[in-house]
Write an enzyme that holds these catalytic residues in place. Structure first.
Site, PDB file in Angstrom:
ATOM      1  N   TYR A 257      40.256 -22.693 -99.190  1.00 42.65           N
ATOM      2  CA  TYR A 257      39.811 -24.096 -99.293  1.00 42.65           C
ATOM      3  C   TYR A 257      40.029 -24.611-100.729  1.00 42.65           C
ATOM      4  O   TYR A 257      39.759 -23.900-101.695  1.00 42.65           O
ATOM      5  CB  TYR A 257      38.331 -24.159 -98.911  1.00 42.65           C
ATOM      6  CG  TYR A 257      37.715 -25.522 -99.085  1.00 42.65           C
ATOM      7  CD1 TYR A 257      38.010 -26.549 -98.202  1.00 42.65           C
ATOM      8  CD2 TYR A 257      36.846 -25.778-100.143  1.00 42.65           C
ATOM      9  CE1 TYR A 257      37.451 -27.802 -98.366  1.00 42.65           C
ATOM     10  CE2 TYR A 257      36.273 -27.024-100.308  1.00 42.65           C
ATOM     11  CZ  TYR A 257      36.585 -28.034 -99.413  1.00 42.65           C
ATOM     12  OH  TYR A 257      36.031 -29.274 -99.575  1.00 42.65           O
TER      13      TYR A 257
ATOM     14  N   ARG B 149      11.900 -25.089-104.701  1.00 45.63           N
ATOM     15  CA  ARG B 149      13.200 -24.500-105.053  1.00 45.63           C
ATOM     16  C   ARG B 149      13.232 -23.053-104.589  1.00 45.63           C
ATOM     17  O   ARG B 149      14.223 -22.563-104.068  1.00 45.63           O
ATOM     18  CB  ARG B 149      13.473 -24.601-106.558  1.00 45.63           C
ATOM     19  CG  ARG B 149      14.728 -23.829-106.953  1.00 45.63           C
ATOM     20  CD  ARG B 149      15.339 -24.169-108.319  1.00 45.63           C
ATOM     21  NE  ARG B 149      14.424 -24.551-109.345  1.00 45.63           N
ATOM     22  CZ  ARG B 149      13.570 -23.716-109.969  1.00 45.63           C
ATOM     23  NH1 ARG B 149      13.554 -22.427-109.667  1.00 45.63           N
ATOM     24  NH2 ARG B 149      12.754 -24.162-110.892  1.00 45.63           N
TER      25      ARG B 149
ATOM     26  N   ASP C 135      34.404 -16.865 -95.524  1.00 43.41           N
ATOM     27  CA  ASP C 135      34.076 -18.262 -95.239  1.00 43.41           C
ATOM     28  C   ASP C 135      34.322 -18.480 -93.746  1.00 43.41           C
ATOM     29  O   ASP C 135      35.454 -18.479 -93.288  1.00 43.41           O
ATOM     30  CB  ASP C 135      34.969 -19.176 -96.099  1.00 43.41           C
ATOM     31  CG  ASP C 135      34.683 -20.667 -95.898  1.00 43.41           C
ATOM     32  OD1 ASP C 135      34.196 -21.041 -94.812  1.00 43.41           O
ATOM     33  OD2 ASP C 135      34.975 -21.449 -96.816  1.00 43.41           O
TER      34      ASP C 135
ATOM     35  N   LYS D   3      30.215 -29.204 -91.774  1.00 43.80           N
ATOM     36  CA  LYS D   3      31.232 -29.316 -90.735  1.00 43.80           C
ATOM     37  C   LYS D   3      30.612 -29.099 -89.343  1.00 43.80           C
ATOM     38  O   LYS D   3      29.721 -29.820 -88.962  1.00 43.80           O
ATOM     39  CB  LYS D   3      32.379 -28.356 -91.040  1.00 43.80           C
ATOM     40  CG  LYS D   3      32.811 -28.328 -92.517  1.00 43.80           C
ATOM     41  CD  LYS D   3      33.444 -29.631 -92.974  1.00 43.80           C
ATOM     42  CE  LYS D   3      33.616 -29.734 -94.488  1.00 43.80           C
ATOM     43  NZ  LYS D   3      34.340 -28.665 -95.132  1.00 43.80           N
TER      44      LYS D   3
HETATM   45  C1  PLP Z   1      34.431 -28.198 -96.477  1.00 47.36           C
HETATM   46  C2  PLP Z   1      34.686 -26.764 -96.720  1.00 47.36           C
HETATM   47  C3  PLP Z   1      34.102 -26.101 -97.805  1.00 47.36           C
HETATM   48  C4  PLP Z   1      33.244 -26.819 -98.830  1.00 47.36           C
HETATM   49  O1  PLP Z   1      32.042 -27.252 -98.281  1.00 47.36           O
HETATM   50  P1  PLP Z   1      31.220 -28.549 -98.797  1.00 47.36           P
HETATM   51  O2  PLP Z   1      30.089 -28.622 -97.847  1.00 47.36           O
HETATM   52  O3  PLP Z   1      32.160 -29.701 -98.722  1.00 47.36           O
HETATM   53  O4  PLP Z   1      30.824 -28.266-100.197  1.00 47.36           O
HETATM   54  C5  PLP Z   1      34.348 -24.752 -97.935  1.00 47.36           C
HETATM   55  N1  PLP Z   1      35.133 -24.083 -97.076  1.00 47.36           N
HETATM   56  C6  PLP Z   1      35.725 -24.685 -96.036  1.00 47.36           C
HETATM   57  C7  PLP Z   1      36.579 -23.888 -95.107  1.00 47.36           C
HETATM   58  C8  PLP Z   1      35.523 -26.037 -95.817  1.00 47.36           C
HETATM   59  O5  PLP Z   1      36.119 -26.642 -94.786  1.00 47.36           O
END
Ligand code: PLP
Length: 392
Positions: free
Chosen positions: A100, A48, A172, A197
């Site tokens: 998001y 961890r 982000d 992604k």
């Molecule tokens: C998918 C996404 C998230 C969340 O991520 P997860 O891996 O699904 O928890 C946060 N910000 C954006 C812009 C996203 O497309």
């Protein structure tokens, strides 16, 4: 080394294994580590707190984002939630309005329980952002381009405003990835990724990453990562390292297709609006062009209504109809019931996430096949609405 292009760094950032020469990072499936000495412990004690495979990934993303510390989490939301845990009761955050959906849910339904206050602001409007800052504002949180309507926020200006008010800037960077945008270079303090992604790119894992530049902030986030414990497993860390290697080729190809598709959709009479930051007439274009080196592979567009969206989705053959984005497969999503389902309809409408809105993440299929598929689906939409002099 730092003069190497990112595409080269994607491949070589992890280096070969020093002990064996293995080309790929060894997968360390070990929760605990034997300590040779009674008094002095080695660099790893418990996975961890640190795992050698995960560490390679964390060092890699830190390098790619031009930071000093990287952190890998079990999801993008785990990374984002952990970053918000840097706050304390009584603090206030500014969050961009079209954030998001999961982040919206975390801020409005979890952060508020800890007496952390928030204001959603339109971050394309500097004065609205400046006016929303309070004496207890500690973080400006933004996404650019935003999801799904592709609003552009000036990262440098947001970060300057934040600094002048003793706030941190969190960005982000999921849509752009380090290939196209490096928020730390523009003054941001913390960069977040849903590595689910583009970074992993194959619709196979759920993962999140965070990067800091400031040593003290890195130490604080490392403490939260270890304490809260939502770390990425070693297997997924390995998979993500492999995904990052091909990021350059994948994202460039997908982005080139996205540009052609955006132009096509823009000229199609059944499409009311296309949101794509690569259009010269996009209101955020000058800012995006300054702070990013590509428009990315995601675009959104508006059909007349829900029925048109349904016909379109049901007629398409190639794109998956699914949540998520950034994969080798083209993925079409319906934000109203997918990524933004956790946002009330009234809030969605205010943000332009109407019932005719669809989001397309362009994958690696041949552009001609995608165009042909879109064309036949749009013909069905026009037949349905019955006002269709053929385009061709
Ligand atoms: C998918 C996404 C998230 C969340 O991520 P997860 O891996 O699904 O928890 C946060 N910000 C954006 C812009 C996203 O497309």
């Amino acid at each position: 080394m730092t003069t190497q292009k990112l595409e080269t760094q994607f491949i070589h950032a992890t280096g070969v294994d020093r002990e064996t020469g293995a080309v790929n990072v060894p997968l360390y499936l070990s929760s605990t580590y034997h300590q040779e000495s009674f008094d002095e412990f080695g660099p790893f004690d418990y996975s961890r707190s640190g795992n050698p495979t995960r560490l390679k990934l964390e060092e890699t993303i830190a390098k790619l984002e031009n930071g000093t510390r990287g952190f890998a989490f079990s999801s993008g939301m785990a990374a984002i939630s952990s970053a918000f845990m840097l706050l304390s009761a009584g603090d206030h955050v500014l969050v961009s309005k079209d954030v998001y959906g999961g982040t919206y849910r975390f801020v409005t339904e979890v952060l508020n329980k800890f007496q952390i206050d928030y204001t959603f602001v339109n971050m394309t409007d500097l004065s609205e952002m400046a006016e929303a800052i309070r004496p207890n504002t500690k973080v400006i949180y933004l996404e650019t381009p935003s999801n799904p309507v592709m609003n552009i926020t000036d990262i440098e200006i947001a970060a300057k405003l934040a600094k002048a008010n003793d706030c941190l800037t969190f960005v982000d960077n999921t849509f752009m990835t380090p290939l196209y945008q490096n928020p730390l270079n523009l003054g941001a303090d913390l960069v977040l990724h849903s590595a689910t992604k583009f970074l992993s790119g194959h619709s196979d894992i759920i993962a999140g990453l965070a990067v800091t530049k400031d040593a003290e902030l890195g130490t604080r986030l490392g403490f939260i990562q270890n304490t809260f414990g939502s770390v990425l497993g070693a297997q997924d860390a390995y998979t993500l390292i492999q995904g990052i290697k091909t990021l350059g080729a994948r994202l460039k190809q997908s982005s080139a297709s996205a540009r052609i598709i955006a132009d096509y959709l823009h000229s199609h009479p059944a499409i009311e609006e296309v949101y794509y930051p690569g259009f010269r007439f996009h209101p955020g274009y000058p800012i995006h062009e300054r702070q990013a080196t590509g428009a990315g592979a995601v675009l959104s567009f508006r059909l007349a209504d829900k029925e048109a969206a349904r016909t379109f989705v049901e007629s398409l053959q190639i794109p998956l109809f699914a949540v998520s984005l950034g994969a080798v497969e083209s993925i079409l999503s319906y934000p109203a019931t997918m990524s933004h389902a956790s946002m009330p309809k009234e809030e969605r409408d205010k943000r332009g996430i109407t019932d005719g809105l669809l989001r397309l993440s362009v994958g690696l299929e041949h552009t001609d096949d995608l165009l042909e598929d879109l064309e036949q689906a749009l013909q069905k939409v026009r037949q349905q609405t019955g006002n269709a002099p053929s385009l061709l």
